[in-house]
Scaffold this motif. Sequence first.
Motif, PDB file in Angstrom:
ATOM      1  N   TYR A 103     -35.704 -21.717  22.580  1.00 24.06           N
ATOM      2  CA  TYR A 103     -36.549 -22.597  21.584  1.00 24.06           C
ATOM      3  C   TYR A 103     -36.607 -24.202  22.443  1.00 24.06           C
ATOM      4  CZ  TYR A 103     -35.745 -19.074  17.976  1.00 24.06           C
ATOM      5  OH  TYR A 103     -35.911 -17.866  17.124  1.00 24.06           O
ATOM      6  N   ASN A 104     -37.792 -24.732  22.395  1.00 25.09           N
ATOM      7  CA  ASN A 104     -37.866 -25.895  22.709  1.00 25.09           C
ATOM      8  C   ASN A 104     -38.411 -26.931  21.790  1.00 25.09           C
ATOM      9  OD1 ASN A 104     -37.662 -25.844  25.857  1.00 25.09           O
ATOM     10  ND2 ASN A 104     -38.668 -23.834  25.118  1.00 25.09           N
ATOM     11  N   GLU A 105     -38.010 -28.286  21.755  1.00 30.12           N
ATOM     12  CA  GLU A 105     -38.351 -29.091  20.800  1.00 30.12           C
ATOM     13  C   GLU A 105     -39.491 -30.006  21.455  1.00 30.12           C
ATOM     14  OE1 GLU A 105     -35.299 -31.117  19.146  1.00 30.12           O
ATOM     15  OE2 GLU A 105     -34.499 -29.609  17.679  1.00 30.12           O
ATOM     16  N   ALA A 106     -40.304 -30.777  20.679  1.00 29.23           N
ATOM     17  CA  ALA A 106     -41.265 -31.732  21.164  1.00 29.23           C
ATOM     18  C   ALA A 106     -41.565 -32.805  19.994  1.00 29.23           C
ATOM     19  CB  ALA A 106     -42.475 -31.172  21.630  1.00 29.23           C
ATOM     20  N   THR A 107     -41.255 -34.185  19.987  1.00 30.89           N
ATOM     21  CA  THR A 107     -41.337 -34.739  19.057  1.00 30.89           C
ATOM     22  C   THR A 107     -42.335 -35.861  19.151  1.00 30.89           C
ATOM     23  OG1 THR A 107     -39.728 -36.496  20.128  1.00 30.89           O
ATOM     24  CG2 THR A 107     -38.943 -34.745  18.447  1.00 30.89           C
ATOM     25  N   VAL A 108     -43.075 -36.545  18.114  1.00 28.61           N
ATOM     26  CA  VAL A 108     -44.092 -37.633  18.265  1.00 28.61           C
ATOM     27  C   VAL A 108     -43.565 -38.667  17.176  1.00 28.61           C
ATOM     28  CG1 VAL A 108     -46.363 -38.383  18.170  1.00 28.61           C
ATOM     29  CG2 VAL A 108     -46.011 -36.065  19.205  1.00 28.61           C
ATOM     30  N   PRO A 109     -43.143 -39.817  17.539  1.00 26.58           N
ATOM     31  CA  PRO A 109     -42.996 -40.519  18.791  1.00 26.58           C
ATOM     32  C   PRO A 109     -42.001 -40.104  19.448  1.00 26.58           C
ATOM     33  CG  PRO A 109     -41.969 -41.760  17.113  1.00 26.58           C
ATOM     34  CD  PRO A 109     -42.665 -40.516  16.148  1.00 26.58           C
ATOM     35  N   LYS A 110     -41.612 -40.478  20.662  1.00 25.55           N
ATOM     36  CA  LYS A 110     -40.602 -40.163  21.575  1.00 25.55           C
ATOM     37  C   LYS A 110     -39.344 -40.082  20.980  1.00 25.55           C
ATOM     38  CE  LYS A 110     -40.323 -44.936  23.507  1.00 25.55           C
ATOM     39  NZ  LYS A 110     -40.429 -45.866  24.697  1.00 25.55           N
ATOM     40  N   CYS A 111     -38.249 -39.404  21.629  1.00 22.10           N
ATOM     41  CA  CYS A 111     -37.034 -39.104  21.207  1.00 22.10           C
ATOM     42  C   CYS A 111     -36.011 -40.448  20.680  1.00 22.10           C
ATOM     43  CB  CYS A 111     -36.185 -38.317  22.118  1.00 22.10           C
ATOM     44  SG  CYS A 111     -36.983 -36.511  22.365  1.00 22.10           S
ATOM     45  N   SER A 112     -36.400 -41.330  21.741  1.00 21.30           N
ATOM     46  CA  SER A 112     -35.351 -42.677  21.304  1.00 21.30           C
ATOM     47  C   SER A 112     -35.840 -43.338  20.356  1.00 21.30           C
ATOM     48  CB  SER A 112     -35.557 -43.431  22.603  1.00 21.30           C
ATOM     49  OG  SER A 112     -36.919 -44.141  23.048  1.00 21.30           O
ATOM     50  N   SER A 113     -37.214 -43.168  19.715  1.00 15.56           N
ATOM     51  CA  SER A 113     -37.563 -43.806  18.624  1.00 15.56           C
ATOM     52  C   SER A 113     -37.808 -42.990  17.181  1.00 15.56           C
ATOM     53  CB  SER A 113     -39.105 -44.425  18.724  1.00 15.56           C
ATOM     54  OG  SER A 113     -39.095 -45.297  19.885  1.00 15.56           O
ATOM     55  N   TYR A 114     -37.342 -41.581  17.465  1.00 14.98           N
ATOM     56  CA  TYR A 114     -37.401 -40.667  16.314  1.00 14.98           C
ATOM     57  C   TYR A 114     -36.223 -40.676  15.713  1.00 14.98           C
ATOM     58  CZ  TYR A 114     -38.752 -36.243  14.196  1.00 14.98           C
ATOM     59  OH  TYR A 114     -39.010 -35.245  13.319  1.00 14.98           O
ATOM     60  N   TYR A 115     -36.169 -41.309  14.527  1.00 14.44           N
ATOM     61  CA  TYR A 115     -35.024 -41.519  13.626  1.00 14.44           C
ATOM     62  C   TYR A 115     -35.206 -40.766  12.229  1.00 14.44           C
ATOM     63  CZ  TYR A 115     -33.573 -45.216  17.003  1.00 14.44           C
ATOM     64  OH  TYR A 115     -33.226 -45.693  18.076  1.00 14.44           O
ATOM     65  N   ASN A 116     -35.326 -39.476  12.405  1.00 17.65           N
ATOM     66  CA  ASN A 116     -35.644 -38.783  11.223  1.00 17.65           C
ATOM     67  C   ASN A 116     -34.390 -38.109  10.635  1.00 17.65           C
ATOM     68  OD1 ASN A 116     -36.921 -37.179   9.060  1.00 17.65           O
ATOM     69  ND2 ASN A 116     -37.533 -35.708  10.175  1.00 17.65           N
ATOM     70  N   LEU A 117     -34.099 -38.232   9.312  1.00 20.29           N
ATOM     71  CA  LEU A 117     -33.264 -37.346   8.749  1.00 20.29           C
ATOM     72  C   LEU A 117     -33.813 -36.226   7.787  1.00 20.29           C
ATOM     73  CD1 LEU A 117     -30.081 -39.735   7.443  1.00 20.29           C
ATOM     74  CD2 LEU A 117     -29.950 -37.848   9.169  1.00 20.29           C
ATOM     75  N   PHE A 118     -34.320 -35.201   8.529  1.00 14.21           N
ATOM     76  CA  PHE A 118     -35.107 -34.032   7.874  1.00 14.21           C
ATOM     77  C   PHE A 118     -34.384 -33.613   6.492  1.00 14.21           C
ATOM     78  CE2 PHE A 118     -36.198 -29.485   7.373  1.00 14.21           C
ATOM     79  CZ  PHE A 118     -37.410 -29.723   7.120  1.00 14.21           C
ATOM     80  N   GLY A 119     -35.116 -33.720   5.579  1.00 11.81           N
ATOM     81  CA  GLY A 119     -34.738 -33.272   4.015  1.00 11.81           C
ATOM     82  C   GLY A 119     -34.198 -34.460   3.482  1.00 11.81           C
ATOM     83  N   LEU A 120     -34.278 -35.889   3.918  1.00 10.14           N
ATOM     84  CA  LEU A 120     -33.693 -36.933   3.132  1.00 10.14           C
ATOM     85  C   LEU A 120     -34.617 -37.111   1.693  1.00 10.14           C
ATOM     86  CD1 LEU A 120     -31.353 -39.298   3.238  1.00 10.14           C
ATOM     87  CD2 LEU A 120     -33.032 -40.523   4.407  1.00 10.14           C
ATOM     88  N   PRO A 121     -35.827 -37.211   1.827  1.00  9.47           N
ATOM     89  CA  PRO A 121     -36.483 -37.049   0.721  1.00  9.47           C
ATOM     90  C   PRO A 121     -36.099 -36.354  -0.616  1.00  9.47           C
ATOM     91  CG  PRO A 121     -38.141 -37.175   2.411  1.00  9.47           C
ATOM     92  CD  PRO A 121     -36.796 -36.740   2.952  1.00  9.47           C
ATOM     93  N   LEU A 172     -29.929 -34.135  11.735  1.00 13.65           N
ATOM     94  CA  LEU A 172     -29.850 -35.136  12.559  1.00 13.65           C
ATOM     95  C   LEU A 172     -31.019 -35.074  13.820  1.00 13.65           C
ATOM     96  CD1 LEU A 172     -26.072 -35.230  13.186  1.00 13.65           C
ATOM     97  CD2 LEU A 172     -27.418 -36.893  11.776  1.00 13.65           C
ATOM     98  N   PRO A 173     -31.512 -36.251  13.915  1.00 13.83           N
ATOM     99  CA  PRO A 173     -32.825 -35.998  14.772  1.00 13.83           C
ATOM    100  C   PRO A 173     -32.474 -35.344  16.239  1.00 13.83           C
ATOM    101  CG  PRO A 173     -32.115 -38.021  14.825  1.00 13.83           C
ATOM    102  CD  PRO A 173     -31.233 -37.327  13.725  1.00 13.83           C
ATOM    103  N   ARG A 174     -31.223 -35.755  16.591  1.00 11.65           N
ATOM    104  CA  ARG A 174     -30.780 -35.070  18.206  1.00 11.65           C
ATOM    105  C   ARG A 174     -29.361 -34.426  18.368  1.00 11.65           C
ATOM    106  NH1 ARG A 174     -33.048 -40.333  18.879  1.00 11.65           N
ATOM    107  NH2 ARG A 174     -31.346 -41.498  18.745  1.00 11.65           N
ATOM    108  N   GLY A 175     -29.449 -33.567  17.336  1.00 10.84           N
ATOM    109  CA  GLY A 175     -28.162 -32.469  17.222  1.00 10.84           C
ATOM    110  C   GLY A 175     -26.838 -33.334  16.673  1.00 10.84           C
ATOM    111  N   VAL A 176     -25.938 -32.629  16.585  1.00 13.91           N
ATOM    112  CA  VAL A 176     -24.719 -32.992  15.767  1.00 13.91           C
ATOM    113  C   VAL A 176     -23.817 -33.866  16.512  1.00 13.91           C
ATOM    114  CG1 VAL A 176     -24.624 -30.992  14.274  1.00 13.91           C
ATOM    115  CG2 VAL A 176     -23.529 -30.753  16.534  1.00 13.91           C
TER     116      VAL A 176
END
Length: 675
Positions: free
Chosen positions: A261-279, A311-315
Amino acid sequence: MWRRLLLKGTSCLLQAVDPKLLHHRPLSSLCLRLPPHRLLHRPPRAPCAGAGYFLAHGGTRTYKKDAKSPVELPATPITVTEIKQYIRSKDIPFHDGYSCLHIPSIFVEPSARRDTFSLFVDKTTGQFLCKDTLVEGSWEDLQDCLEVMQKEEQDVLSPHVLLGYPDSMEEQEERDRELREVQRIWSSAVPLTDVPEEEALLIKAMFQITKVSNATLKKFGVRLFKPTKSLVFPWFGGPDCSLKGVKLLSAQSTDTDKVTYNEATVPKCSSYYNLFGLPLVGRMDSEVVLTGHELDTLAVSQATGLPSVALPRGVSCLPPILLPYLEQFKRVTLWLGGDIRSWEASKIFSRKLAHKSIVSFKQLREDVYGELLNTEQVAGVKWTRFLELNRILKGHRKGELTVFTGPTGSGKTTFISELALDLCMQGVNTLWGSFEINNVRLAKIMLTQYSMQRLEENLEQYDFWADKFEDLPLYFMTFHGQQNIKAVLDTMQHAVYLYDINHVIIDNLQFMMGQENLSVDKFAVQDHIIGAFRKFATNSSCHVTLIIHPRKEEDDRELQTASIFGSAKASQEADNVLILQEKKLVTCPGRRSLQVTKNRFDGDVGIFPLDFLKSSLTFSAPVKGKHKLRKVASKPENEESEEDEAAAVKKSQVKKEKAEKTSKTTKTPKPATGK
């Protein structure tokens, strides 16, 4: 047809999305064998050293921050006591949270605050975040704002007061392009629940979510990006809960019948601060489950009914900017994946123990199983330039202390530079503390080793190699000469906090023994310093390589563990002891070799030759077959002297018996007498 297209998803991902805006992160730890038989048939990820299976508030945290972030550490370290004293001096009420102090937001009108404490101040760094306006900044920024409010007698400040430096035209254009790309991908993707049943079943099989219901997928807003057959996970954030980014997950089959599996994010990883499921988390929820991947969040939420976020970049990485969003929870459980049936076992680890210093095997059972199941991951990161070292040490592991020594002028710094560079090129975040040579010279050595050539003879290639070298997760301390151990440890701790440093090199120990300790026994000072580095490595889950000069030895004698200056404490505390051997009276190839005299991980020790290539300043093993690796069985250090003494006594006895036997055979026999 669908399977063929799906397996080609990763290769066509770059063709369907603008490659300039897509930022990849390979998930090599998620290699699976088909077919799936469980909800998430993934082996449990190797436990992160120091993290265990739970994340309790107030415990040791590991954070990662982009090196180019505008938020920097305070010029002088700040303590939570000083933060509280300052807030009290301004007559500001606050709540003492788990990792942050909560105060009313100064960026919201007093009438709209409703006694809410929505501005969070990190207890460790002083960095703050207002959840109502998303204004963030350093501790100094917050102090400046409060001082301005007091001086101008204001009750509120505009959120625009901390805009900082205006972005350049290129940065603004890049952000606009990324936002347009986010909207394009999201609008082109279709809800997975709207995909035809046959196609949806195949998609679920490839991503190991066959038992995740359509209701769960719809609740979390998971979509399918058809051009690449990639799952799309949204990032909704801000006061208006708008779309801020997306993460795409693609699958690719390998020759060994595994799926990578490979991940790709927009915007770049250093600016990707998502907590998926937070809403989906309610304001009254007191418990949350943190996972390292969006698929785990889907599974945990469906199986347990508990709020779950990814978490956006793993545990292994929790950006400080996300801490305020976890403050409302009384219990935060870290889920490392695996069979959902072991969920109850995981919950055990999130409870408070009767005594923090006592555990039972029941609490260690899953950790032990994790190490047995993931032997390669537990062994650590493998070297690519020093394969012989992999056979002995098995790998580079977090939380260990390595002591490295060698004769003066033998090339210790040059060798350890390449050893660290090898790991850094594989993503091991590295911090160099070079107190003997300056950073410019050290960087020049490592750049030469990286490019495998002398760039002074090829200056036209400098920018090319420098650009690639700049992307490595490599940092340098600015200390030079004798330094105080406390200042060095503070710097190391902040580096681990901000840059997720996994490897620290200290060159060398003798420069830690400053002039202020002249009146103290030097061996006692050295023991204290070694103990401090040992404690730091364990508590920070960071590998520390400590270079120590040896004692003076004869030129024709090889160094031993006992040759290390003040060796008792160094060899006891170290997990690994490496010696760069040099035959000073020899000029032919094979003059240098690397010897491992201690390996606490599995006990293997040995020695192998090194060849030095002056043109690239690199060491490499000789051609295979020319030299053989010598591997000897290790034995406890306290038994060495006893065994040597026993061997000497036995040898003496054998020699004595031979002498007595010889004397008996050489005696003249008495003449026979007749009667």
